[in-house]
Enzyme design. Sequence first.
Site, PDB file in Angstrom:
ATOM      1  N   ASN A  38     -11.080  -2.175  -5.403  1.00  0.00           N
ATOM      2  CA  ASN A  38     -10.258  -1.304  -6.258  1.00  0.00           C
ATOM      3  C   ASN A  38     -10.877  -1.066  -7.644  1.00  0.00           C
ATOM      4  O   ASN A  38     -10.488  -0.121  -8.347  1.00  0.00           O
ATOM      5  CB  ASN A  38      -8.834  -1.851  -6.405  1.00  0.00           C
ATOM      6  CG  ASN A  38      -7.988  -1.750  -5.149  1.00  0.00           C
ATOM      7  OD1 ASN A  38      -7.101  -2.572  -4.900  1.00  0.00           O
ATOM      8  ND2 ASN A  38      -8.240  -0.739  -4.319  1.00  0.00           N
TER       9      ASN A  38
ATOM     10  N   ASP B  11       0.824  -1.216   0.000  1.00  0.00           N
ATOM     11  CA  ASP B  11       0.000   0.000   0.000  1.00  0.00           C
ATOM     12  C   ASP B  11       0.856   1.263   0.000  1.00  0.00           C
ATOM     13  O   ASP B  11       1.987   1.262   0.493  1.00  0.00           O
ATOM     14  CB  ASP B  11      -0.914  -0.029   1.236  1.00  0.00           C
ATOM     15  CG  ASP B  11      -2.069   0.958   1.118  1.00  0.00           C
ATOM     16  OD1 ASP B  11      -2.411   1.345  -0.018  1.00  0.00           O
ATOM     17  OD2 ASP B  11      -2.635   1.332   2.162  1.00  0.00           O
TER      18      ASP B  11
HETATM   19  C1  IPE Z   1      -5.667  -2.584  -0.199  1.00  0.00           C
HETATM   20  O1  IPE Z   1      -5.268  -1.276  -0.349  1.00  0.00           O
HETATM   21  C2  IPE Z   1      -5.627  -3.306  -1.502  1.00  0.00           C
HETATM   22  C3  IPE Z   1      -4.309  -3.518  -2.087  1.00  0.00           C
HETATM   23  C4  IPE Z   1      -3.162  -3.207  -1.540  1.00  0.00           C
HETATM   24  C5  IPE Z   1      -4.311  -4.141  -3.371  1.00  0.00           C
HETATM   25  P1  IPE Z   1      -6.308  -0.085  -0.541  1.00  0.00           P
HETATM   26  O2  IPE Z   1      -5.527   1.147  -0.665  1.00  0.00           O
HETATM   27  O3  IPE Z   1      -7.252  -0.405  -1.624  1.00  0.00           O
HETATM   28  O4  IPE Z   1      -7.098  -0.134   0.845  1.00  0.00           O
HETATM   29  P2  IPE Z   1      -7.976   0.950   1.578  1.00  0.00           P
HETATM   30  O5  IPE Z   1      -9.049   1.358   0.631  1.00  0.00           O
HETATM   31  O6  IPE Z   1      -7.088   2.097   1.923  1.00  0.00           O
HETATM   32  O7  IPE Z   1      -8.481   0.261   2.785  1.00  0.00           O
HETATM   33  C1  IPE Z   2      -1.515   0.303  -3.320  1.00  0.00           C
HETATM   34  O1  IPE Z   2      -1.318   1.677  -3.327  1.00  0.00           O
HETATM   35  C2  IPE Z   2      -1.795  -0.265  -4.686  1.00  0.00           C
HETATM   36  C3  IPE Z   2      -3.186  -0.691  -4.901  1.00  0.00           C
HETATM   37  C4  IPE Z   2      -4.159  -0.635  -4.033  1.00  0.00           C
HETATM   38  C5  IPE Z   2      -3.501  -1.207  -6.213  1.00  0.00           C
HETATM   39  P1  IPE Z   2      -2.542   2.694  -3.364  1.00  0.00           P
HETATM   40  O2  IPE Z   2      -2.918   2.933  -4.773  1.00  0.00           O
HETATM   41  O3  IPE Z   2      -3.646   2.227  -2.497  1.00  0.00           O
HETATM   42  O4  IPE Z   2      -1.871   3.996  -2.759  1.00  0.00           O
HETATM   43  P2  IPE Z   2      -2.457   4.937  -1.616  1.00  0.00           P
HETATM   44  O5  IPE Z   2      -2.840   4.039  -0.470  1.00  0.00           O
HETATM   45  O6  IPE Z   2      -3.629   5.635  -2.198  1.00  0.00           O
HETATM   46  O7  IPE Z   2      -1.341   5.849  -1.273  1.00  0.00           O
HETATM   47 MG    MG Z   3      -4.053   2.431  -0.536  1.00  0.00          MG
END
Ligand code: IPE
Ligand code: IPE
Ligand code: MG
Length: 246
Positions: free
Chosen positions: A69, A21
Site C-alpha cells: 500500500n 477491503d
Molecule cells: C489488502 O487490500 C490490504 C488491506 C486491506 C490493508 P488491497 O486493496 O491493498 O489489496 P489488493 O491490492 O487489491 O490485492
Molecule cells: C481497503 O480499501 C483499505 C486499504 C487497503 C488501506 P481499498 O482502499 O483497498 O479500497 P478498494 O479495494 O480500492 O475499493
Molecule cells: Mg482494495
Amino acid sequence: MDTIESLKAGPLPRHLAIIMDGNGRWAKQRGKLRIFGHENGVKAVRETVENSAKLGIEFLTLYAFSTENWKRPKLEVDTLMNLLVSSLKKELKTLHKNNIRLNAIGNIDSLPSKAYAELQEVIEKTSKNSGMVLTLALSYGAREELKHAIQEISLKVKNNIISPENIDDTIINSHLYTHNLPDVDLLVRTSGEHRISNFLLWQIAYAELYFMDVFWPDFREEHLAEAIKNYQNRERRFGKTSEQLN
Ligand code: IPE
Ligand code: IPE
Ligand code: MG
C-alpha cells in the site's frame, strides 16, 4: 438475522482476522474521492472491534495497511496515516471500556514518526487490559515477515544457538511478528475480492476463509454475525476424516 448475542452459544473462532477491503470503490460509487471511503471505514472498524469483544473473540487482527500500500498516491497514504493517528487518539476510551489490549504487527518502524509514537502510546496504555487482543497489521507483508524470520533463524544457526534439525513450527512461530498470537481460525475478506494479498500466509494454513461482497464502510454487526454463523456450520477436519472427529 442472527445477532451477536445469539451466536455466543456456538463455537467461536478464537482468532478472527479481517482484510478490510473496498473503501475506494465504496467512495467511487458515490462519486467521491477514495479518501472519503477510508474516512467512512473508521466507523466499521470501531463497531467491529466492539462487537468482536462483546461476542467473546479472544484475538481480532485487522489488515489496515500492507507493505504494497506504500505504492499508492501520496495523498492517500498520508490520509491513511493521519486517520490512524486520529482514530488511535479517539478510540483509546473505547479500548479501555471494552478491556481491549492493542497490539501491532508489521514493519512498524517504517510508519511516520507521529503514527509510530501514537501507536506505541496506545499499546503501552492498554497493556494491562485483559480482554480481547486487537492486532493492527500496519505496513504488514507476510513475505517480509517470513524473510525477517528466516534471517533471524539463520543467524542463530550460524552462531550455534539453534541447530537446523531442531527448526520446527514452534521455533518458526516464535520468530514471526505474530509470536504471541494463535493461528487464525477464521479469515474474512470484504469487497468481493477472492485473494489473500500477502496477509498472514503462515498463520492461515488451516483457517476457514469467508469472502463477502460488502464494501468495508458498510460492514455492520449483521455482516460479522453472518461470517461467524457460517463458521459455526463448518466442520474443521485438519486432515482427519469426519468420523474421526466424533
Ligand atoms: C489488502 O487490500 C490490504 C488491506 C486491506 C490493508 P488491497 O486493496 O491493498 O489489496 P489488493 O491490492 O487489491 O490485492
Ligand atoms: C481497503 O480499501 C483499505 C486499504 C487497503 C488501506 P481499498 O482502499 O483497498 O479500497 P478498494 O479495494 O480500492 O475499493
Ligand atoms: Mg482494495
